[in-house]
Design an enzyme around this catalytic site. Structure first.
Site, PDB file in Angstrom:
ATOM      1  CG  ASN A   1       6.369   2.947  -4.667  1.00  0.00           C
ATOM      2  OD1 ASN A   1       7.298   2.158  -4.578  1.00  0.00           O
ATOM      3  ND2 ASN A   1       5.868   3.577  -3.623  1.00  0.00           N
TER       4      ASN A   1
ATOM      5  CG  HIS B   1       6.754  -4.085  -4.264  1.00  0.00           C
ATOM      6  ND1 HIS B   1       6.677  -3.464  -3.051  1.00  0.00           N
ATOM      7  CD2 HIS B   1       5.527  -4.631  -4.490  1.00  0.00           C
ATOM      8  CE1 HIS B   1       5.460  -3.622  -2.551  1.00  0.00           C
ATOM      9  NE2 HIS B   1       4.739  -4.324  -3.406  1.00  0.00           N
TER      10      HIS B   1
ATOM     11  CG  HIS C   1       7.979   4.857   2.026  1.00  0.00           C
ATOM     12  ND1 HIS C   1       6.873   4.256   2.563  1.00  0.00           N
ATOM     13  CD2 HIS C   1       8.489   5.629   3.014  1.00  0.00           C
ATOM     14  CE1 HIS C   1       6.708   4.657   3.821  1.00  0.00           C
ATOM     15  NE2 HIS C   1       7.688   5.485   4.116  1.00  0.00           N
TER      16      HIS C   1
ATOM     17  NE  ARG D   1       8.367   1.065   5.982  1.00  0.00           N
ATOM     18  CZ  ARG D   1       7.039   1.215   6.051  1.00  0.00           C
ATOM     19  NH1 ARG D   1       6.326   1.318   4.956  1.00  0.00           N
ATOM     20  NH2 ARG D   1       6.429   1.238   7.212  1.00  0.00           N
TER      21      ARG D   1
ATOM     22  NE  ARG E   1       9.636  -2.615   6.459  1.00  0.00           N
ATOM     23  CZ  ARG E   1       8.407  -2.421   6.947  1.00  0.00           C
ATOM     24  NH1 ARG E   1       7.350  -2.560   6.169  1.00  0.00           N
ATOM     25  NH2 ARG E   1       8.206  -2.103   8.196  1.00  0.00           N
TER      26      ARG E   1
ATOM     27  CD  GLU F   1       5.181   6.885  -1.129  1.00  0.00           C
ATOM     28  OE1 GLU F   1       4.390   6.833  -2.069  1.00  0.00           O
ATOM     29  OE2 GLU F   1       5.396   5.909  -0.363  1.00  0.00           O
TER      30      GLU F   1
ATOM     31  CB  THR G   1       1.436   3.748   3.771  1.00  0.00           C
ATOM     32  OG1 THR G   1       2.791   3.822   3.397  1.00  0.00           O
ATOM     33  CG2 THR G   1       1.016   5.012   4.460  1.00  0.00           C
TER      34      THR G   1
ATOM     35  CD  GLU H   1      -0.088   9.543  -3.118  1.00  0.00           C
ATOM     36  OE1 GLU H   1       0.895  10.203  -3.516  1.00  0.00           O
ATOM     37  OE2 GLU H   1      -0.074   8.316  -2.952  1.00  0.00           O
TER      38      GLU H   1
ATOM     39  CG  HIS I   1      -2.144   2.316  -0.342  1.00  0.00           C
ATOM     40  ND1 HIS I   1      -0.849   2.280   0.093  1.00  0.00           N
ATOM     41  CD2 HIS I   1      -2.738   1.223   0.143  1.00  0.00           C
ATOM     42  CE1 HIS I   1      -0.668   1.221   0.839  1.00  0.00           C
ATOM     43  NE2 HIS I   1      -1.790   0.555   0.887  1.00  0.00           N
TER      44      HIS I   1
HETATM   45  N1  PXP Z   1       1.121   6.285  -2.276  1.00  0.00           N
HETATM   46  C1  PXP Z   1       1.593   6.158  -1.009  1.00  0.00           C
HETATM   47  C2  PXP Z   1       1.603   7.364  -0.138  1.00  0.00           C
HETATM   48  C3  PXP Z   1       2.101   4.936  -0.537  1.00  0.00           C
HETATM   49  O1  PXP Z   1       2.580   4.846   0.711  1.00  0.00           O
HETATM   50  C4  PXP Z   1       2.114   3.827  -1.406  1.00  0.00           C
HETATM   51  C5  PXP Z   1       2.683   2.529  -0.941  1.00  0.00           C
HETATM   52  O2  PXP Z   1       4.042   2.658  -0.724  1.00  0.00           O
HETATM   53  C6  PXP Z   1       1.625   4.015  -2.715  1.00  0.00           C
HETATM   54  C7  PXP Z   1       1.117   5.239  -3.108  1.00  0.00           C
HETATM   55  C8  PXP Z   1       1.626   2.907  -3.707  1.00  0.00           C
HETATM   56  O3  PXP Z   1       0.777   1.908  -3.279  1.00  0.00           O
HETATM   57  P1  PXP Z   1       0.726   0.519  -4.037  1.00  0.00           P
HETATM   58  O4  PXP Z   1       2.071  -0.119  -3.896  1.00  0.00           O
HETATM   59  O5  PXP Z   1      -0.360  -0.215  -3.345  1.00  0.00           O
HETATM   60  O6  PXP Z   1       0.415   0.827  -5.485  1.00  0.00           O
END
Ligand code: PXP
Length: 240
Positions: free
Chosen positions: A7, A10, A43, A45, A49, A70, A101, A151, A190
């Protein structure tokens, strides 16, 4: 071998902090793929953001692996995904005030709305997963609304202290077994990091993990290629 979805939200967060052009989440995604990522997750959003529509569209054009979008269960996001056609979509709860999330989607309470959204995307050939807590009723509801995958929210496990962690891990393992028994593909995500990922990766029913924060945080120090390689090497040690 368990799949690693990286992901890159960031990366866009840093860019947006200055409303600048760099760092580019798509460039980071392409490097992550070269270092072994099996997919890229973003994601989009509602408040835009971090990830912007243009990022998703460039990723769709340039990614060599698969793109997992996402998104919130809203008419606007569903229409957007129908147009962009990511390989996968993951429905997540979204509230403006959340930092990220914070809990799974409540499929039980929103069955009709989720079912309609799942159908629209799956009719376009998009595999839909639902981000849910490891709770049997939510898993059964995910099946009832026709999702391809779930998930499992690993955040509670990741935040638990040593005493509570085994219980959280057991809940995720039994949720994964239940989901598989009713033919749902099982993903997890997550809060996963280099310290806590292996017990989750050892759960045989889980075929994909989506990881953002820990990999991008490590990437700031060692570069994204090494950060992704280190996570892939860890996942290779999973019992499967
Ligand atoms: N899976 C989902 C559905 C999420 O919303 C997120 C955070 O955006 C992640 C995975 C990844 O989480 P993390 O950034 O804590 O690894």
């Amino acid at each position: 071998m368990i799949r690693l979805g990286v992901n890159v939200d960031h990366v866009a967060t840093v860019r947006q902090a200055r409303q600048a052009e760099v760092p580019d989440p798509v460039a980071a995604a392409l490097l992550a793929e070269k270092a072994g990522a099996d997919g890229i997750t973003v994601h989009l959003r509602e408040d835009r953001r971090h990830i912007q529509e243009r990022d998703v569209e460039r990723l769709r054009e340039q990614a060599a692996t698969k793109v997992n979008l996402e998104m919130a269960v809203t008419l606007a996001m569903v229409a957007y995904a129908e147009r962009i056609r990511p390989n996968d979509a993951c429905f997540v709860p979204e509230k403006r005030e959340e930092l990220t999330t914070e809990g799974g989607l409540d499929v039980v309470s929103h069955k009709i709305k989720v079912k309609d959204a799942v159908k629209k995307l799956q009719d376009r050939g998009i595999h839909v997963s639902l981000f849910i807590d490891p709770v049997p009723a939510q898993i059964e509801a995910a099946k009832q609304v026709g999702a391809y995958a779930i998930e499992l929210h690993t955040g509670t496990y990741c935040n638990a202290n040593a005493a509570a962690r085994e219980k959280e891990l057991a809940a995720i393992a039994s949720a994964a077994t239940l989901a598989r028994s009713i033919d749902l593909e099982v993903h997890g995500g997550h809060g996963l990091d280099y310290e806590n990922v292996l017990p989750i990766a050892d759960i045989p029913e889980i075929v994909e993990l989506n990881i953002g924060h820990s990999i991008i945080a490590r990437a700031v120090i060692v570069g994204i290629s090494q950060a992704v390689r280190e996570m892939k090497e860890l996942l290779l040690r999973a019992r499967r």
